[in-house]
Design a protein around this motif. Structure first.
Motif, PDB file in Angstrom:
ATOM      1  N   SER A 240       2.688   5.417  -9.102  1.00  0.00           N
ATOM      2  CA  SER A 240       1.537   6.099  -9.003  1.00  0.00           C
ATOM      3  C   SER A 240       1.746   7.690  -8.284  1.00  0.00           C
ATOM      4  O   SER A 240       0.586   8.098  -8.489  1.00  0.00           O
TER       5      SER A 240
ATOM      6  N   ARG B 188       1.001  -1.325  -0.034  1.00  0.00           N
ATOM      7  CA  ARG B 188      -0.130   0.154  -0.157  1.00  0.00           C
ATOM      8  C   ARG B 188       0.674   1.153   0.059  1.00  0.00           C
ATOM      9  O   ARG B 188       1.866   1.324   0.362  1.00  0.00           O
ATOM     10  N   SER B 189       0.227   2.238  -0.649  1.00  0.00           N
ATOM     11  CA  SER B 189       1.039   3.573  -0.592  1.00  0.00           C
ATOM     12  C   SER B 189       0.681   4.058   0.707  1.00  0.00           C
ATOM     13  O   SER B 189      -0.050   4.009   1.463  1.00  0.00           O
TER      14      SER B 189
ATOM     15  N   ASP C  73     -11.748  -3.455   1.090  1.00  0.00           N
ATOM     16  CA  ASP C  73     -12.169  -2.501  -0.278  1.00  0.00           C
ATOM     17  C   ASP C  73     -13.576  -2.553  -0.487  1.00  0.00           C
ATOM     18  O   ASP C  73     -14.374  -1.624  -0.840  1.00  0.00           O
TER      19      ASP C  73
ATOM     20  N   MET D 105      -3.684   6.719  -5.084  1.00  0.00           N
ATOM     21  CA  MET D 105      -2.257   5.683  -5.447  1.00  0.00           C
ATOM     22  C   MET D 105      -2.827   4.562  -5.235  1.00  0.00           C
ATOM     23  O   MET D 105      -3.889   4.052  -4.963  1.00  0.00           O
ATOM     24  N   ASP D 106      -2.003   3.708  -5.883  1.00  0.00           N
ATOM     25  CA  ASP D 106      -2.387   2.205  -6.183  1.00  0.00           C
ATOM     26  C   ASP D 106      -2.380   1.349  -4.772  1.00  0.00           C
ATOM     27  O   ASP D 106      -1.168   1.572  -4.022  1.00  0.00           O
ATOM     28  N   THR D 107      -2.841   0.080  -4.535  1.00  0.00           N
ATOM     29  CA  THR D 107      -2.936  -0.856  -3.557  1.00  0.00           C
ATOM     30  C   THR D 107      -2.779  -2.088  -4.475  1.00  0.00           C
ATOM     31  O   THR D 107      -3.704  -2.337  -4.972  1.00  0.00           O
ATOM     32  N   LEU D 108      -2.011  -2.891  -3.764  1.00  0.00           N
ATOM     33  CA  LEU D 108      -2.052  -4.465  -4.347  1.00  0.00           C
ATOM     34  C   LEU D 108      -2.094  -5.391  -3.102  1.00  0.00           C
ATOM     35  O   LEU D 108      -1.432  -4.998  -2.104  1.00  0.00           O
TER      36      LEU D 108
ATOM     37  N   ALA E 163       5.057  -4.632  -7.685  1.00  0.00           N
ATOM     38  CA  ALA E 163       4.043  -3.962  -7.018  1.00  0.00           C
ATOM     39  C   ALA E 163       4.723  -2.808  -6.328  1.00  0.00           C
ATOM     40  O   ALA E 163       4.129  -1.419  -6.476  1.00  0.00           O
TER      41      ALA E 163
ATOM     42  N   ARG F   4       5.027  -0.239  -8.929  1.00  0.00           N
ATOM     43  CA  ARG F   4       3.667   0.573  -9.291  1.00  0.00           C
ATOM     44  C   ARG F   4       3.278   1.447  -8.589  1.00  0.00           C
ATOM     45  O   ARG F   4       2.709   2.573  -8.905  1.00  0.00           O
ATOM     46  N   VAL F   5       3.295   1.202  -7.379  1.00  0.00           N
ATOM     47  CA  VAL F   5       3.095   2.205  -6.146  1.00  0.00           C
ATOM     48  C   VAL F   5       3.742   3.455  -6.293  1.00  0.00           C
ATOM     49  O   VAL F   5       3.268   4.541  -6.154  1.00  0.00           O
TER      50      VAL F   5
END
Lengths: 193, 432
Positions: free
Chosen positions: B120, B87-88, B185, B98-101, B113, B116-117
């Motif tokens: 973002s 998580r960001s 989520d 921003m992204d969360t995976l 991942a 990507r964060v």
């Protein structure tokens, strides 16, 4: 033969008045009205009287429009191009909604309140981001217009709204034109909202 | 290259270094509260990545090794697989930008991942958010990597959000949403009907007690109302985030005054916390009732009373006979004439930036969005299995998101005892 130009314009605008349909369809009002009456005879559009009335598609009109735009899309061999443009559009869509929200509401000290437009600095920043987003949506509009010429009017309408500074105020605001483009893409590709 | 830090009570680094989310998690650990084990990659690593595209290499593998040792799990271990969330967490919160995976299960996926964060941070949406909220662009985000906890594991699992006080009124009672057998989520999506937080008390008394204890401890630590995101996995409570403050208007005023009465803050602090923005927000009329039919999110401030219409055409027709509240699952351009005709707008899905919310505000109308407990049928709305036909009179509050049956009494906070006391304190000891 059913007049798809006026029917589909109305389908994407929802309920609206004659002058607006005519302006977006790019036809004189008299001509537009005559075509609307023909569509009404076919049972595809209807006119509701009253203060909030206007022209709108009927259920049958929505179904017929969906059938005709799908046919048009496949005949033009444009499904792949429009699908790809739609995916690019959806990446930008949340940002448009953020910006429209920021134009109406401003968060100060953690409290969201109506943006009273007295702070030119803030409004300029929102406008600058709108302009940046508008620049990034241009390739999407161009790809759509190349795939199906009828998409060409959106680029013009978005520019007109932006030039007027009408970001999310009137029925022809940037947000509303964007909203109609979103609807158009969903209808054209047969995607439920 | 900056070091990666295990999340631990002794980690004494500032939010500008490890981000607000990690800082909150460390605080929770210090308070003895349950936080899934993990580590944080500092904001400096993000700045380095955005500069030269490189990630902390060996340190990342090392941190994963430590996490594997702590959890007794490993990436790719068929018997005890290690799954992590990525998580960001910037110094200043940028919720949802921003992204969360989730459920990342290999070192390569973890690297991808984290990349990507980090990337973002510069996503156009995030840039816009910073522009509009005066957040500098050069800070970067930290990344929090934690062992996954699963809210959808079994019937004793779930996820939720809990406020230590009612965020709408400021009253001293826990408030929130919970979803059994779901991940977090789903709770914040606004598309799934959630259960009120206090249903946990009956379903999982031990979890409820642990959560109440946690809310009490974080309030006393931050000396402010707080909200936490939590997951329950097989009857065990885990906290995933804590944030203090965040209430506005009347609720913020009430909390500040109550905290003085409870001895947690002094009068000067209370006065300092209430800005002119809070006072303006407190002057917006609100519904005054306890009988809530359903709750969504307030998307256009103000109160509206009218007869329920469930289609745009219905709203136009009915508007000739008096005010109408249009209730729709969501809105499309086909609903615009109904939005124009209606006095107030309710949608059952969507968030504060949905098309419906934007249009409602452009027309200056009260709106409630994401009222997920309401179902729109052909000629009525259904809430908790009970039908309310088109034409039923309802009142909606576009500030707090409440929907009530009938004509509700409204009030502004200006005459309330809390505001009067706060203003008296402000006059007695002016804050410069």
């Amino acid at each position: 033969m059913t007049d798809l130009r006026v029917l589909h314009t109305l389908r994407c605008m929802g309920f609206t008045d004659l002058d607006r349909v005519a302006s977006v369809a790019g036809l004189p009002p008299e001509e537009t009205e005559s075509r609307l009456i023909d569509l009404a005879v076919e049972g595809l559009v209807t006119r509701t009287p009253g203060a909030f009335g206007g022209w709108g598609p009927t259920e049958a009109g929505k179904i017929e429009d969906a059938r005709l735009v799908a046919e048009e899309l496949d005949k033009a061999g444009a499904r792949a191009a429009v699908t790809s443009a739609y995916e690019d559009f959806m990446v930008l869509n949340p940002e448009l909604l953020d910006l429209s929200t920021a134009w109406h509401l401003r968060t100060v000290d953690g409290v969201a309140a109506a943006n009273d437009h007295t702070d030119a600095g803030y409004d300029d920043r929102v406008l600058a981001r709108f302009t940046d987003l508008d620049r990034r949506v241009s390739p999407v509009c161009a790809a759509l217009a190349a795939a199906l010429p009828r998409f060409g009017s959106y680029r013009t309408r978005l520019s007109t709204a932006l030039a007027r500074g009408d970001l999310a105020e009137s029925t022809s605001s940037y947000h509303n034109v964007w909203f109609q483009l979103h609807e158009d893409l969903l209808v054209t590709l047969g995607i439920p909202r | 290259m900056s070091a990666i830090h295990a999340l631990a009570p002794g980690l004494g680094l500032d939010p500008s270094v490890i981000g607000g989310k990690a800082h909150g998690l460390v605080t929770l650990m210090r308070l003895g509260l349950p936080v899934p084990p993990g580590f944080v990659i500092p904001t400096a690593a993000c700045r380095a990545f955005l500069d030269d595209g490189r990630l902390p290499g060996g340190e990342l593998a090392e941190a994963v090794g430590e996490l594997a040792a702590v959890t007794g799990r490993g990436f790719g271990d068929p018997a005890r697989p290690l799954l992590v969330s990525v998580r960001s967490g910037a110094a200043v919160s940028m919720p949802g930008m921003m992204d969360t995976l989730l459920d990342v299960d290999s070192i390569d996926d973890l690297r991808a991942a984290v990349r990507r964060v980090f990337a973002s941070w510069n996503a156009p949406r995030a840039v816009t958010y910073r522009e509009l909220h005066d957040i500098p662009h050069d800070r970067g985000t930290a990344v929090v990597v934690q062992a996954m906890v699963h809210g959808h594991r079994d019937e004793h699992s779930g996820a939720g959000v809990a406020f230590s006080r009612d965020p709408s009124t400021g009253e001293r009672r826990p408030y929130g949403d919970v979803l059994p057998r779901r991940q977090g989520d789903a709770v914040v999506s606004g598309t799934v009907p959630t259960l009120p937080l206090d249903t946990l008390a009956g379903r999982e008394p031990a979890v409820w007690a642990a959560l109440m204890d946690a809310l009490d401890r974080v309030e006393r630590h931050y000396r402010d109302v707080c909200h936490v995101e939590f997951t329950v996995e097989s009857g065990r409570l885990w906290l995933l985030q804590v944030r203090p403050g965040g209430l506005s208007g009347h609720a913020a005023v009430r909390v500040a005054v109550d905290l003085v009465d409870e001895g947690l803050i002094d009068r000067a602090t209370a006065v300092r916390r209430i800005t002119p923005g809070h006072l303006r927000a407190a002057a917006v009329p609100r519904i005054r009732t306890a009988q809530i039919l359903a709750r969504g999110r307030g998307a256009g401030p103000g109160v509206a009373t009218g007869r329920v219409a469930v289609t745009a055409d219905g709203a136009v027709r009915m508007a000739a006979g008096g005010p109408v509240v249009l209730v729709r699952p969501h809105t499309s351009p086909l609903d615009l004439h109904g939005l124009a005709a209606a006095t107030g707008i309710v949608t059952t899905t969507g968030g504060l930036t949905s098309h419906a919310a934007v249009v409602a505000r452009s027309m200056g109308k009260p709106a409630v969005v994401g009222a997920a407990a309401v179902t729109v049928a052909a000629d009525r709305i259904i809430v908790d299995g009970r039908s309310h036909p088109e034409g039923t009179v309802v009142t909606i509050d576009g500030t707090g998101g409440e929907i009530v049956l009938g004509v509700a009494e409204t009030a502004t906070a200006d005459a309330g005892p809390h505001l009067a006391r706060l203003l008296r304190w402000a006059a007695e000891a002016p804050v410069t």
